[in-house]
Scaffold this active site. Structure first.
Site, PDB file in Angstrom:
ATOM      1  N   SER A 691      33.967 -33.557   5.868  1.00  0.00           N
ATOM      2  CA  SER A 691      35.451 -33.890   5.731  1.00  0.00           C
ATOM      3  C   SER A 691      35.502 -35.462   5.170  1.00  0.00           C
ATOM      4  O   SER A 691      36.698 -35.803   4.541  1.00  0.00           O
ATOM      5  CB  SER A 691      36.442 -33.618   6.939  1.00  0.00           C
ATOM      6  OG  SER A 691      36.131 -34.469   7.916  1.00  0.00           O
ATOM      7  N   LYS A 734      43.883 -35.671  13.009  1.00  0.00           N
ATOM      8  CA  LYS A 734      43.744 -36.759  11.943  1.00  0.00           C
ATOM      9  C   LYS A 734      44.976 -37.618  11.907  1.00  0.00           C
ATOM     10  O   LYS A 734      44.924 -38.685  11.547  1.00  0.00           O
ATOM     11  CB  LYS A 734      43.124 -36.010  10.887  1.00  0.00           C
ATOM     12  CG  LYS A 734      41.755 -35.574  11.083  1.00  0.00           C
ATOM     13  CD  LYS A 734      41.086 -34.877  10.133  1.00  0.00           C
ATOM     14  CE  LYS A 734      39.614 -34.263  10.385  1.00  0.00           C
ATOM     15  NZ  LYS A 734      38.952 -33.658   9.284  1.00  0.00           N
TER      16      LYS A 734
END
Length: 786
Positions: A691, A734
Site C-alpha cells: 500500500s 488509516k
C-alpha cells in the site's frame, strides 16, 4: 361408554316409528355415538342449553353428530358429519353454575337431509338409515371371527371388563354385535365414523375385523415390551441381590475394602448422571473393567480418572437462554461504548435464536487491534444470554493434542482444551471464546489450526471426538467466538468457517467517552478510592490520550488513569482526602513529561519526503517515505526493514516513474547519473505490504523534478507498472491515524470508496478524502509544482 342391553328390538322399532322428521343437531367433539350406546353429555354453551330445554319439552330426542374438527368450539353446518345417531334423552341434571348433564341412549342411524335452522342452535330435516342384514354363512363366519378376536382383545386389555363377553354372547343380530364392539373398541374418530356410516352389517363386520387385527397386534407388542422390561428389572434386581450378598459375605470375612465402596459410589453416579446413550454405555463398560482390576494395577488409576472425566462433563446439562432482546441490548450498551455494528449482529443472532430454537450456532470472529474490547465483548454476550463463559488462549499453541487431547495409552494423558473448557463451564451451551486465533503455530507435533476445523464447523461439531474420550461429544449448542488482531494470519480454511466482524480502532472522542464511562470508575474502585475522590475533565483525558498514549485501543489509557489513581490512593492514605480534579494543565504533574507529540505530520513541505499510511497490530499509523539522490549509476537502495512485498512495490514505483516522467524532466540522464536511496524511518519495526507504492512513486518524482511534496497530504494505494492504483485494506484505521496526526487530506484508491461509510462523521468533517484511479492523480495533487 356402556351399552344398555335392556332395550329390546321391539322397543327400538317403536321409537323409530315415533321418530320426528326434524331434530335438533347436537355436535359431539370427542366421540361417535352408536345405536344402543348410553352416552353422557355435559352442556355449558347457552345455545346448546336452549337445545336441551326444547328437546326435553318435546319428544326428548336429539340428533348426535360427530364434529369434523374436534377442536372447533362452535361448529357450523359444514363442521359436522352428515351421518349420526338419534339419541333418546333419559335423564337430566342441572348444576348451580348453569351447566346441564344429560344421559342419553342411541336409537338408530340417521342422516341429515337439509338444515332448517342455524341459530341459536342447528336443526335439520333427517332421514332414518335402514340397516341391511341378510343371513348367510359368510355373515355367520364373520360374526364368529369378530367375536373371537374381540374376546382376545378383552383378555389382553386392562381397560375392558370380562362382562362384555357375556353381553356379546347374548346378542343375536350381527349389526348389534358390530355396534357394541365398535362402541367399546379403542378406535380413532375417523374409523368409528366409517363404521357408523356403513348400513350393511356384513361390510361393517369386515371393517371391524381389520380394526381388531390391528388392535391385537398393538396389544401383542405392548405385552412383549412389558415382558422385556420385567426381565430387565428381574435381572437388575437379581444382580443387586447377589451384590449385596457378596458384600455381606466379605464383611463377615473381614475382606471388604475401600475399592468396593468406591466402585459402588461410581455406579450410583452413573445411574444419577445425565449422560448421552453412548457415554452411559462406555461408562458402564469401563466400570465393569475397573471392578475386575486390582487397586495396585497401573491401569486402575487410568480407568478411574477416565470415568471421573465422563461423569464430570455436561452431556445433557445446559442453561436456559435469556432471549429478551431489549435486556440483551441494555447489557451490551452498559459494557461497551459504540461498536454498533457488532452489537446489532449479536442482537440479530439472539432474535433468530428466539424464533428458531434449533438453529445452529454461528462462529463469530472479532478482528481488531489490541485493546478495543474483543475479549470483554464475549463476556458481555454471555452475560446478556445468561450463559456460562469459558475462555482459552490459543497464542503460541503448537500441539494438536492441546485441541483434541492425548490418547489414554500415554502416561498422564488428558482431554484437550475444548473438553476441559466444557467441564469448567458445567454446561453444554456456554459462550466459548478462543482468544488470539491468529497466533496459532505448528510443528512436528501437528497443526492445531487443522484440529480446530471440526470444532468450528456447525455441520460437524455435533460429533466432535476428543482422543482421550474416544467418543462423540456434541458441541453444536456452543456459541464459539474467536478473536484475532490480523485477519491475514488466520489459515484460510479456518477463516472460511467463521463470520468475521471487524472492531476498528477508536478515535479520540470515543476514547474520552470510554474513559469517562468505564475506565475511570473501574480504576477508582480497584484502587480503593471513594466515588467522588477523583475527577478528570474531558480536556484532561484528551491530553492523556494525545500526548501519553499512541494506540488504537484503550489499554494504555487505562494504565495512565491507573497511575493517577495510585497517586490519589497514596494521597488519601497519607490523610489528605480532599477531592481532586485533573485538568489539561495538571496532567503533567501526575504523569510527567509528554511521551509523544500531538502533530506528528511534517512541519513544512520537503523534497523527497511523502506521508504514507499503514495498518499495524495496534491499528492505523502514518509513516514517512524518504528518498534521497546521490551521485552514482542508477542503483536503488531500500532500507527500513522492509518486507519482500514492499520492496517489489518500490521497484514497480521506480519503473513506473522512469517510463512516464523521465522524458518530461530536464534531466534525461537522471537515473544513469544518480543512485536513489528510499528509506522508511523506524528501522527497528518490520514493514511490509504493497500500500505504500503510490507514496514511493511520489517521492521519486519529487526528487526527479526537485519539487517538494505537500506535508498536509497523506496517501495510500498499491501501484501497478501502468500506474493503476489498486485497493488496499484497513482504510478506516488509516484515515483515523491520519486524522490523529494532523493530516488534512487523504488520497486513497477509488476501489475503496464504499468503505467511507464506516468512517465516523466527526472525522470526515475534518478531512478531505480524495479517491484516485491513477498514480498520476496523486502525484499531481501532492507535488508543489509552482
Amino acid at each position: 361408554m356402556p351399552v344398555d342391553n335392556k332395550l329390546d328390538f321391539e322397543d327400538q322399532l317403536v321409537r323409530m316409528a315415533q321418530m320426528p322428521k326434524e331434530l335438533a343437531v347436537l355436535p359431539i367433539n370427542d366421540a361417535v355415538v352408536f345405536p344402543l350406546m348410553t352416552v353422557p353429555f355435559l352442556l355449558n354453551d347457552p345455545n346448546l342449553l336452549k337445545l336441551a330445554d326444547e328437546a326435553l319439552a318435546d319428544r326428548k330426542i336429539v340428533g348426535a353428530f360427530a364434529q369434523i374438527d374436534p377442536d372447533e368450539r362452535r361448529p357450523r353446518a359444514n363442521g359436522i358429519h352428515r351421518v349420526g345417531t338419534a339419541v333418546h334423552i333419559q335423564k337430566m341434571i342441572r348444576f348451580p353454575n348453569g351447566e346441564m348433564r344429560l344421559l342419553g341412549q342411541g336409537v338408530t342411524r340417521i342422516k341429515i337431509v337439509e338444515f332448517t335452522q342455524i341459530e341459536p342452535f342447528m336443526r335439520a330435516r333427517i332421514e332414518v338409515i335402514d340397516e341391511v342384514e341378510e343371513p348367510s354363512e359368510l355373515l355367520r363366519a364373520y360374526v364368529k371371527t369378530v367375536t373371537n378376536s374381540f374376546s382376545k382383545v378383552i383378555d389382553a386389555s386392562e381397560n375392558l371388563p370380562d362382562e362384555l363377553k357375556i353381553i356379546i354372547s347374548s346378542l343375536h343380530e350381527a349389526g348389534r354385535i358390530a355396534d357394541v364392539i365398535a362402541t367399546n373398541l379403542q378406535l380413532d374418530i375417523a374409523r368409528k365414523q366409517k363404521l357408523l356410516e356403513e348400513p350393511n352389517a356384513l361390510e361393517r363386520l369386515k371393517l371391524l375385523s381389520g380394526y381388531l387385527s390391528d388392535e391385537l397386534e398393538v396389544l401383542r407388542l405392548g405385552q412383549k415390551l412389558q415382558s422385556d422390561v420385567k426381565k430387565e428389572m428381574d435381572r437388575e434386581q437379581r444382580e443387586y441381590y447377589l451384590r449385596q450378598q457378596l458384600r455381606a459375605i466379605k464383611r463377615e470375612l473381614g475382606e471388604e475394602d475401600d475399592r468396593t465402596l468406591e466402585v459402588d459410589e461410581i455406579r450410583n453416579k452413573i445411574a444419577e448422571a445425565r449422560l448421552s446413550d453412548e457415554a452411559r454405555a462406555v461408562a458402564e463398560k469401563e466400570l465393569d473393567r475397573l471392578q475386575k482390576m486390582s487397586p495396585g494395577a497401573a491401569e486402575y488409576t487410568v480407568s478411574k480418572t477416565y470415568l471421573d472425566w465422563i461423569l464430570e462433563l455436561p452431556w445433557e446439562t445446559f442453561t436456559t437462554d435469556n432471549l429478551d432482546i431489549e435486556a440483551a441490548e441494555r447489557v451490551l450498551n452498559e459494557d461497551h461504548y459504540d461498536l454498533d455494528d457488532v452489537k446489532e449482529r449479536i442482537l440479530e443472532f439472539l432474535s433468530v435464536k428466539k424464533l428458531k430454537e434449533s438453529m445452529k450456532g454461528s462462529i463469530l470472529c472479532f478482528v481488531g487491534p489490541p485493546g478495543v474490547g474483543k475479549t470483554s465483548l464475549g463476556q458481555s454476550i454471555a452475560r446478556a444470554m445468561e450463559r456460562k463463559f469459558v475462555r482459552i488462549s490459543l497464542g503460541g499453541m503448537k500441539d494438536e493434542a492441546e485441541i483434541r487431547g492425548h490418547r489414554r495409552t500415554y502416561i498422564g494423558a488428558l482431554p484437550g482444551r475444548i473438553i476441559q473448557g466444557m467441564r469448567t463451564a458445567q454446561s453444554n451451551n456456554p459462550v466459548f471464546m478462543l482468544d488470539e486465533i491468529d497466533k496459532l503455530g505448528s510443528d512436528f507435533r501437528g497443526d492445531p489450526a487443522s484440529a480446530l476445523l471440526e470444532v468450528l464447523d456447525p455441520a460437524q461439531n455435533m460429533t466432535f471426538e476428543d482422543h482421550y474420550l474416544n467418543m462423540h461429544y456434541d458441541l453444536s449448542k456452543v456459541l464459539f467466538i474467536t478473536t484475532a488482531n490480523l485477519l491475514e494470519l488466520i489459515p484460510r480454511p479456518l477463516l472460511d468457517r467463521m463470520e468475521v466482524m471487524e472492531l476498528p480502532g477508536y478515535i479520540t472522542l470515543e476514547k474520552i467517552e470510554i474513559a469517562k464511562r468505564y475506565l475511570l470508575p473501574r480504576q477508582i474502585e480497584e484502587n480503593g478510592l471513594p466515588d467522588k475522590a477523583l475527577a478528570i475533565t474531558d480536556e484532561g483525558l484528551r491530553q492523556i490520550i494525545n500526548f501519553y498514549t499512541r494506540e488504537a485501543g484503550v489499554r494504555e489509557v487505562e494504565r495512565k488513569i491507573a497511575t493517577i489513581c495510585r497517586k490519589m490512593a497514596k494521597r488519601h492514605a497519607s490523610g489528605n482526602k480532599r477531592p481532586v480534579k485533573v485538568t489539561e494543565r495538571t496532567v503533567r504533574k501526575y504523569l510527567g513529561i509528554e511521551e509523544y507529540t500531538r502533530d506528528v505530520a511534517l512541519k513544512r513541505p520537503a523534497v523527497g519526503v511523502a506521508t504514507g499510511l499503514a495498518k499495524t497490530l495496534s491499528g492505523g499509523e502514518i509513516l514517512f517515505v524518504e528518498a534521497l539522490k546521490m551521485i552514482g549509476r542508477g542503483m536503488m537502495r531500500l532500507t527500513g526493514q522492509l518486507g519482500d512485498v514492499m520492496k517489489e512495490s518500490a521497484e514497480a514505483a521506480m519503473s513506473f516513474v522512469r517510463a512516464n516522467y523521465l522524458a518530461k524532466s530536464d534531466q534525461p540522464q537522471f537515473f544513469e547519473t544518480y543512485d536513489i536511496h528510499v528509506h522508511v524511518p523506524a528501522g527497528a519495526v518490520q514493514k511490509d505490504g504493497p500500500s505504500a507504492g503510490v507514496a514511493i512513486a511520489a517521492t521519486i518524482v519529487s526528487l526527479l523534478f526537485n519539487r517538494p511534496l505537500r506535508n498536509d497530504y497523506a496517501m495510500t494505494g498499491e501501484i501497478t507498472l501502468t500506474g493503476k492504483v489498486l485497493p488496499i485494506g484497513g482504510l478506516k484505521d488509516k484515515v483515523i491515524a491520519a486524522h490523529r496526526a494532523g493530516i488534512r487530506t487523504v488520497i486513497f484508491p477509488k476501489a475503496n470508496l464504499r468503505e467511507l461509510e464506516e468512517i465516523p462523521e466527526t472525522i470526515k468533517k475534518d478531512l478531505t478524502l480524495i479517491p484516485i484511479l491513477k498514480a498520476e492523480e496523486a502525484i499531481e495533487k501532492t507535488i508543489l509544482w509552482d
